[in-house]
Design an enzyme around this catalytic site. Sequence first.
Site, PDB file in Angstrom:
ATOM      1  N   GLU A  99      14.913  71.304  51.967  1.00 16.65           N
ATOM      2  CA  GLU A  99      15.790  71.396  50.795  1.00 16.65           C
ATOM      3  C   GLU A  99      15.110  72.185  49.683  1.00 16.65           C
ATOM      4  O   GLU A  99      14.181  71.697  49.033  1.00 16.65           O
ATOM      5  CB  GLU A  99      16.164  70.005  50.278  1.00 16.65           C
ATOM      6  CG  GLU A  99      17.098  70.072  49.072  1.00 16.65           C
ATOM      7  CD  GLU A  99      17.479  68.718  48.518  1.00 16.65           C
ATOM      8  OE1 GLU A  99      17.975  68.674  47.377  1.00 16.65           O
ATOM      9  OE2 GLU A  99      17.279  67.713  49.223  1.00 16.65           O
ATOM     10  N   ASP A 305       7.947  55.871  59.883  1.00 15.82           N
ATOM     11  CA  ASP A 305       9.175  55.705  60.654  1.00 15.82           C
ATOM     12  C   ASP A 305      10.334  56.184  59.787  1.00 15.82           C
ATOM     13  O   ASP A 305      10.783  55.474  58.885  1.00 15.82           O
ATOM     14  CB  ASP A 305       9.358  54.233  61.033  1.00 15.82           C
ATOM     15  CG  ASP A 305      10.525  54.005  61.984  1.00 15.82           C
ATOM     16  OD1 ASP A 305      11.438  54.858  62.025  1.00 15.82           O
ATOM     17  OD2 ASP A 305      10.536  52.972  62.681  1.00 15.82           O
ATOM     18  N   HIS A 400      19.195  74.969  42.115  1.00 15.78           N
ATOM     19  CA  HIS A 400      19.528  75.070  43.534  1.00 15.78           C
ATOM     20  C   HIS A 400      19.989  76.474  43.900  1.00 15.78           C
ATOM     21  O   HIS A 400      19.752  76.933  45.022  1.00 15.78           O
ATOM     22  CB  HIS A 400      20.585  74.030  43.902  1.00 15.78           C
ATOM     23  CG  HIS A 400      20.008  72.672  44.146  1.00 15.78           C
ATOM     24  ND1 HIS A 400      19.489  72.295  45.360  1.00 15.78           N
ATOM     25  CD2 HIS A 400      19.837  71.608  43.321  1.00 15.78           C
ATOM     26  CE1 HIS A 400      19.035  71.052  45.284  1.00 15.78           C
ATOM     27  NE2 HIS A 400      19.236  70.617  44.058  1.00 15.78           N
TER      28      HIS A 400
END
Length: 409
Positions: A99, A305, A400
Amino acid sequence: MKIDEVVEKLVKGEISFHEVDNLLEANAAMVARRLALEKIVGVGLPSIGSTVIDYSEIKNKNAENVIGAIQIPLGIVGPIRVNGDYAKGDFYVPMATTEGALIASVNRGIKAVTLSGGVRAKVLKDEMTRAPVFKFDSIEQIPNFLKFIEENLEKIRNIANSTSHHGKLKSITPFVLGNNVWLRFSFETGDAMGMNMVTIAVEKVCEFIEENFPSADCLAVSGNMCSDKKQTNVNSLFGRGKTVVAEALIKKDVIRNILHSNAQLIHDINLRKNWLGTARAGSLSQFNAHFANIVTAIFIATGQDVAQIVESSSGYTWTEVRGEDLYISVTLPSLEVGTVGGGTRLPTQKEALSIMGVYGSGNPPGSNAKKLAEIIASTVLSGELNLLAALSNKELGKAHAKLGRAMKV
């Protein structure tokens, strides 16, 4: 048998992928599976086959039917100043993500908190849980069952503790629904995340219970009251893994010059977005802006995990205006991390943990995992601070566009 012979048998369907491990050394088996798959699906897989992992080191430990490895870009943020009980000093934090803008966003938040004196962090609770479910013919048997557990607690503790050098049973909490009883076992697990450790221990305890209280039928060692890989109130209320709190006081000059905002506006957005918006949306325990972004990126980098991001990203962001400064805190009730076992033994993940000085067993045991938890919570706080500030000054979309789409803005 040679690799090309095994590949031919795989393509013809004469043997299965998992049988290759019985015919070839682990690394050769990985190559054979990949070459066969390339022929079967008609796609070349050279990037997947390019890896530093020695598969003889992870055989029967981390994955099955291995054909290679996936690579994810790894960035670094920091240094972040952490004033914790276990993490003390300035740390660089590895984050693996695809991202764009995430790492830059967190890094600006880190700059702001470090210039303001750093983050205070504390692990309030440390216990991994497993909750088997027992079925009874009638509720008449349940009071005696609960009494049996209470009277045999020390014997149960000894049985559980005998299965591991590091697992220590702390408590058992019963939950009743109809003719079903869940026993939520809580363990200290040292520097391991501890899921396998507690499962093995609880299985032994369940054998003892069924032998000595025959009317108790243990249907499953995991009855979902644990609660693993699920967003649940029981984890938010009682904790699972590490319950961590971090706080910082952000100075007004830092808010203005680094974050381009002010304390009151950031606070107002936090209340209306993270609290009112989350409540209106009906979330159980995600009263935050983007815990999941930061926790996931660090989990991938350090071999945690990743499926446990479901509960590990649950938590709360709290803010207060103090004069013209901003108080901000984050609370993560169920951050499940370890520095030994599982994916932490992989070479790149081991190096990522070593960047923060937390790989392996700590002295005393458990201190490295708690240190990692404090660093993660402090980084989460930094990410929350920056996103709230970016929302307050309309920078989110621009960031972004520039870093997520390589657009000129």
